[in-house]
Motif scaffolding. Sequence first.
Motif, short mmCIF file in Angstrom:
data_model
loop_
_atom_site.label_atom_id
_atom_site.label_comp_id
_atom_site.label_asym_id
_atom_site.label_seq_id
_atom_site.Cartn_x
_atom_site.Cartn_y
_atom_site.Cartn_z
N VAL A 71 79.41 85.12 68.45
CA VAL A 71 78.40 85.49 67.43
C VAL A 71 77.17 85.31 68.19
N VAL A 72 76.35 86.31 68.30
CA VAL A 72 75.02 85.98 68.96
C VAL A 72 74.06 86.20 67.94
N THR A 73 73.06 85.15 67.69
CA THR A 73 72.14 85.39 66.74
C THR A 73 70.80 85.12 67.63
N LYS A 78 65.76 88.07 64.39
CA LYS A 78 66.62 88.02 63.18
C LYS A 78 67.76 88.83 63.11
N VAL A 79 68.37 89.15 64.09
CA VAL A 79 69.56 90.22 64.42
C VAL A 79 70.80 89.19 64.56
N LEU A 80 71.87 89.36 63.97
CA LEU A 80 73.26 88.66 64.54
C LEU A 80 74.35 89.72 64.63
N GLU A 95 77.11 94.18 63.52
CA GLU A 95 75.84 93.97 63.56
C GLU A 95 75.01 93.63 62.32
N GLN A 96 74.21 92.57 61.90
CA GLN A 96 73.53 92.50 60.72
C GLN A 96 72.23 92.12 61.10
#
Length: 328
Positions: A71-73, A78-80, A95-96
């Motif tokens: 999980v890359v934040t 502000k993208v995960l 992607e969020q």
Amino acid sequence: MLKIKFKIVAFVLIFASSLSASDLVKIYLNEGLNAVGVAIEKELTSKDFWLKELGNQDVSLGYYDKESYIVVTNKTSKVLKVYSYNDGVLKQEFEQKDVITGLMGDKKEEGDLKTPVGFYELGRKFTPPDGYYGPLAFATSYPNLLDKLQGKTGGGIWIHGYPLDGTRLDEFKTKGCIAFLNDKLERFAKVIEDKKVYVLTEEKDQVLGNKDDIASLFADLFAWKQAWTISDVNAYLNFYDEKDFRRFDKSNFEQFSAMKKAVFSRKEQKNIKFSNIIISPYPNINNEKMYRISFYEDYYTKNYQFRGDKILYVRLDNKGKMKILAEQ
């Protein structure tokens, strides 16, 4: 999948390294089976060997011995994103955008409302004790060993949802956690269900590993192991950062060095094996080339035995050499 096991490594050495089959046969005939093992161990300290072994694997988010999810934040964008890694193949699974993180800057103490920058493990899904955190949550392993040795405090850094009563969140209200809308969180949970998951949190710039660094780290890891095995204390200690190193018990390099010199002076015969090796880039505020290395260690001497997980936090110096900052 790359496995650090004698038979597979021997096979690779015969067909892909500077040691030919005839070389190994000659070593065996002239010096015996133990000498073959020594030759193989020496080859494992070669960066060129590991560059060949890694081949075309995508190690931009690290090397993982088994299937893993990362999980890359990014706290600035502000993208995960969620990536799967399996046998050198990296694939984006989720992607969020517009996630909420804590305040900018690295977390240093409890109550500073900042999301820590670093690399952590993610625990299993649980139901929060308060509806404020949404329908479900996942806890990160902050603070890790490096955080603790650097004097960082606090805890309870989660990935969670929005309040069930409809209350909106902002960077102050997450208290350093990572949060996003509940329906998206439910989808995220399904993507990582029953997976081994790691969390990589960046401040601003994208943090990526590369094959050259990871090949160097593999070679140095086995050179460190070799020095340890033969009780070459000077070569062994040369892999530690004299200024910044701290052991898990908070002893500094000088104290650690004195202890190791006393232990190595016994010249005990050691049998050390590494397996399940993971090498991951470690995000940091100073933009240094840092990595987290974990592996399963089998250690045996006449007077002491250990079997368990080992973690190193390392920095690459300006010559590309591994310098250990913390060891567990």
